[in-house]
Design a protein around this motif. Structure first.
Motif, PDB file in Angstrom:
ATOM      1  N   UNK A   1      22.927  76.413  67.199  1.00 49.31           N
ATOM      2  CA  UNK A   1      22.013  75.334  67.678  1.00 49.31           C
ATOM      3  C   UNK A   1      21.241  75.982  68.902  1.00 49.31           C
ATOM      4  N   UNK A   2      19.962  76.122  69.114  1.00 51.05           N
ATOM      5  CA  UNK A   2      19.474  76.751  69.931  1.00 51.05           C
ATOM      6  C   UNK A   2      18.374  75.936  70.748  1.00 51.05           C
ATOM      7  N   UNK A   3      18.213  76.244  72.068  1.00 51.86           N
ATOM      8  CA  UNK A   3      16.999  75.813  72.888  1.00 51.86           C
ATOM      9  C   UNK A   3      17.479  74.275  73.123  1.00 51.86           C
ATOM     10  N   UNK A   4      18.714  73.833  73.468  1.00 55.67           N
ATOM     11  CA  UNK A   4      19.157  72.636  73.539  1.00 55.67           C
ATOM     12  C   UNK A   4      18.920  71.980  75.070  1.00 55.67           C
ATOM     13  N   UNK A   5      19.363  72.831  76.055  1.00 52.36           N
ATOM     14  CA  UNK A   5      19.634  72.353  77.344  1.00 52.36           C
ATOM     15  C   UNK A   5      18.510  72.656  78.317  1.00 52.36           C
ATOM     16  N   UNK A   6      18.571  71.927  79.333  1.00 53.29           N
ATOM     17  CA  UNK A   6      17.814  71.999  80.499  1.00 53.29           C
ATOM     18  C   UNK A   6      16.262  71.915  80.184  1.00 53.29           C
ATOM     19  N   UNK A   7      16.025  70.782  79.266  1.00 50.62           N
ATOM     20  CA  UNK A   7      14.749  70.735  79.108  1.00 50.62           C
ATOM     21  C   UNK A   7      14.158  69.219  79.394  1.00 50.62           C
ATOM     22  N   UNK A   8      12.738  69.197  79.430  1.00 56.11           N
ATOM     23  CA  UNK A   8      12.158  67.723  79.596  1.00 56.11           C
ATOM     24  C   UNK A   8      12.826  66.665  78.752  1.00 56.11           C
ATOM     25  N   UNK A   9      12.773  65.326  79.165  1.00 57.72           N
ATOM     26  CA  UNK A   9      13.511  64.328  78.548  1.00 57.72           C
ATOM     27  C   UNK A   9      13.099  64.125  76.996  1.00 57.72           C
ATOM     28  N   UNK A  10      11.666  64.135  76.890  1.00 60.75           N
ATOM     29  CA  UNK A  10      10.975  64.190  75.706  1.00 60.75           C
ATOM     30  C   UNK A  10      11.729  65.198  74.643  1.00 60.75           C
ATOM     31  N   UNK A  11      11.663  66.492  75.162  1.00 62.34           N
ATOM     32  CA  UNK A  11      12.198  67.440  74.229  1.00 62.34           C
ATOM     33  C   UNK A  11      13.530  67.476  74.053  1.00 62.34           C
ATOM     34  N   UNK A  12      14.453  66.963  74.976  1.00 59.83           N
ATOM     35  CA  UNK A  12      15.736  66.524  74.714  1.00 59.83           C
ATOM     36  C   UNK A  12      15.976  65.459  73.754  1.00 59.83           C
ATOM     37  N   UNK A  13      15.322  64.528  73.764  1.00 62.10           N
ATOM     38  CA  UNK A  13      15.266  63.523  72.836  1.00 62.10           C
ATOM     39  C   UNK A  13      15.244  63.948  71.371  1.00 62.10           C
ATOM     40  N   UNK A  14      14.144  64.900  71.296  1.00 57.81           N
ATOM     41  CA  UNK A  14      14.062  65.452  69.899  1.00 57.81           C
ATOM     42  C   UNK A  14      15.211  66.382  69.553  1.00 57.81           C
ATOM     43  N   UNK A  15      15.884  67.059  70.614  1.00 61.71           N
ATOM     44  CA  UNK A  15      16.896  67.943  70.477  1.00 61.71           C
ATOM     45  C   UNK A  15      18.004  67.091  69.950  1.00 61.71           C
ATOM     46  N   UNK A  16      18.369  65.922  70.653  1.00 62.34           N
ATOM     47  CA  UNK A  16      19.425  65.153  70.091  1.00 62.34           C
ATOM     48  C   UNK A  16      19.275  64.638  68.835  1.00 62.34           C
TER      49      UNK A  16
END
Length: 599
Positions: free
Chosen positions: A63-78
């Motif tokens: 799994x890549x590019x998950x952490x330390x990102x803006x909230x909306x991006x992290x919601x997509x990651x989750x």
């Protein structure tokens, strides 16, 4: 310890990769996402297939590019992660690899990274999954293992740990001693890879040049020892990205991989193997040929005498001093004609050498033996060359030469005339293009030979790569080579180098006896005059006989070559003053001359 291999390390379909890993003796696999996506099997069918093969799915990745990102991006990651966690539950995998972010959206904010990884671990825990966070050597903000560990430690989540990767740690020159500060239970996974020491972009280095432990220049065993001191009890897992491995047959690659882990565990003090038994000399080299006449003419011109015939097989023994050549006209010979089929190695403990070879997965070769034949243990090298462990002339051991009926002899074969070849100096075995690293590891680990640095030689149609393995005294020298591109088996030349005290005298006698030496262009000797302050008379002799010259800090090297018979040629070599090389600077000239015509 359990052993595992990432499916990305092998070629073929996912089913082929799993089968190869199982047959090689691995306990588990890391399933690479692309392999699963390309498989027609459902996750449940893959889980069942692994169970049938006795494999545990140790890791799903990545799994890549998950952490330390803006909230909306992290919601997509989750959202994406929860789909993967559900897939892993169906697959039967309980640990997922999360690589440190390379995304341009990622922020340099450890607290944010820890908080988001903690939330990711919360979600993973619902599915019975653990998250192993790994620092990529080219990560945007997190690119060292100690930095990744600080974030994991700050998150303080039971389902979040770290993954250590030897390539990412050692390629950056990080000090692995700090690993011992990490609690073993928080090291969720350990991935291992070696690599040649190259000065290049670390991403390209990682993607194309990783290799199995023991095949490169990293101290992987030292890193593993640090990991073991933490109390880590997970698997030793190989994750190797390598262009050659991706094209080679999965089965032999998996065996090579497993062998590398067996040796690594020995070096790291985790497990024991039968001790190394280093060979002490070359008992014989066996050539198979469809026509013994041209080969016999070359051997006669070199001063060899045909001294004996095998009692039950079409094999003749040719001898001169300690140099022994077997000429076998029995088996079918593949395209290309005469070739080296077997090598007899003098061993202080033949049975012990065979036990170590078998423990390191070397194929033990069945032998058709008559009741009176000597018992010889033999294994196959990666290129198919048969290796026999011998005890020639040793009291209390059955001498392999007793299988041969002596013929009429005009003189004692042990007597060598002045300048005559007296023993095998080295063997040069060109490997199939995809087995060069495997061959180097095999000869180092199974035979206990030391490896010199690889040498790249420019030949007329590309680069020829060579790596010599040798014992400490230089009584056993084998130069392993690989050509510039995949070629048919018949294009791979091999040669036997014979040691002499006077190469000029040996070359003259060979030529006077009807032998044909390889012609060397005059331009070479013009350049030799510029490189070295050699007497004019000696240079003229070198021109006349096609003798080449090299020098290192220990001494000089004079050598020349016969014309090729089938795939085999002979080299006459004279080492002076402790010279330890093989005349690599002269190899392009020799190769070009051979390309100009084969005898």
């Amino acid at each position: 310890m359990r052993t595992s291999i990432a499916t990305v390390s092998l070629s073929g379909s996912l089913t082929e990769k799993l089968t190869a890993a199982s047959r090689a003796g691995f306990d588990g696999v890391e399933i690479f996402e692309n392999d699963l996506l390309a498989s027609p099997l459902t996750p449940e069918e893959i889980r069942d297939r692994c169970a049938d093969l006795g494999l545990r799915i140790e890791l799903y990745q990545p799994m890549r590019d998950i952490e330390a990102v803006p909230p909306e991006e992290f919601a997509r990651n989750l959202r994406r992660a929860r789909h993967k966690f559900d897939l892993m539950r169906r697959l039967g995998a309980d640990t997922v690899l999360v690589c440190s972010s390379v995304s341009p959206l990622a922020r340099d904010d450890d607290a944010l990274a820890a908080a988001q990884l903690s939330e990711l671990a919360d979600n993973a825990q619902e599915f019975g999954v653990r998250v192993a966070y790994e620092a990529l050597a080219w990560g945007r903000h997190v690119n060292t293992y100690d930095h990744a560990w600080r974030i994991v430690e700050a998150a303080a989540h039971p389902a979040l740990g770290t993954c250590l990767d030897s390539f990412h740690i050692l390629s950056r020159g990080s000090d692995p001693r700090g690993i011992e500060d990490i609690p073993g239970e928080k090291i969720f996974f350990l991935q291992l890879a070696d690599a040649p020491l190259l000065a290049m972009d670390v991403l390209q280095w990682s993607r194309h040049y990783r290799c199995f432990p023991g095949q490169g220049g990293f101290d992987v065993a030292g890193l593993v020892r640090h990991v073991m001191r933490t109390g880590y009890r997970g698997p030793l897992s190989l994750e190797v990205f390598n262009d050659v491995f991706r094209q080679a047959e999965a089965g032999p690659t998996a065996v090579d991989a497993r062998r590398s882990l067996l040796v690594l565990q020995e070096q790291a003090g985790i497990d024991e193997l039968p001790p190394r038994v280093v060979p002490t000399g070359v008992a014989f080299a066996e050539l198979v040929t469809p026509d013994a006449e041209p080969l016999g003419a070359t051997l006669t011109a070199l001063g060899f005498a045909r001294t004996a015939r095998h009692r039950s097989k079409p094999v003749d023994l040719w001898e001169q001093g300690e140099a022994r050549i077997l000429v076998n006209t029995g088996p079918a010979v593949p395209r290309g004609g005469t070739r080296i089929a077997a090598v007899g190695l003098e061993s202080p403990d033949p049975a012990g050498a065979a036990r170590r070879a078998e423990a390191l997965l070397a194929p033990v070769l069945p032998r058709r033996r008559a009741a009176h034949d000597a018992e010889l243990d033999a294994v196959a090298a990666p290129d198919g060359t048969e290796l026999f462990f011998c005890a020639t002339g040793r009291p209390g051991s059955r001498d392999w030469r007793s299988d041969f009926a002596p013929g009429p002899r005009a003189e004692d074969p042990a007597a060598v005339p002045a300048g005559g070849p007296r023993r095998v100096d080295h063997l040069a075995l060109t490997q199939p293009w995809h087995q060069f690293d495997e061959a180097a590891l095999f000869h180092r680990s199974v035979l206990g030979l030391g490896a010199q640095e690889s040498v790249d030689v420019a030949e007329p149609y590309g680069l020829f790569r060579s790596r010599a393995v040798t014992d400490a005294d230089g009584r056993v020298r084998i130069a392993l080579g690989v050509g510039p591109a995949p070629t048919d088996d018949g294009d791979r030349l091999q040669h036997i180098a014979l040691a002499t005290d006077d190469v000029v005298l040996a070359a003259r006698r060979f030529r006077e006896a009807g032998g044909e030496l390889l012609a060397v262009p005059g331009n070479y000797h013009d350049d030799l005059a510029a490189l070295y302050d050699l007497p004019d008379e000696e240079l003229e002799t070198f021109r006349e006989l096609g003798i080449l010259y090299d020098r290192d800090e220990r001494g000089g090297f004079r050598h020349c070559y016969t014309r090729t018979v089938g795939r085999v040629f002979f080299e006459l070599v004279q080492r002076d003053g402790g010279y330890r090389g093989y005349g690599a600077r002269n190899a392009p000239v020799r190769m070009a001359a051979q390309r100009g015509g084969r005898g």
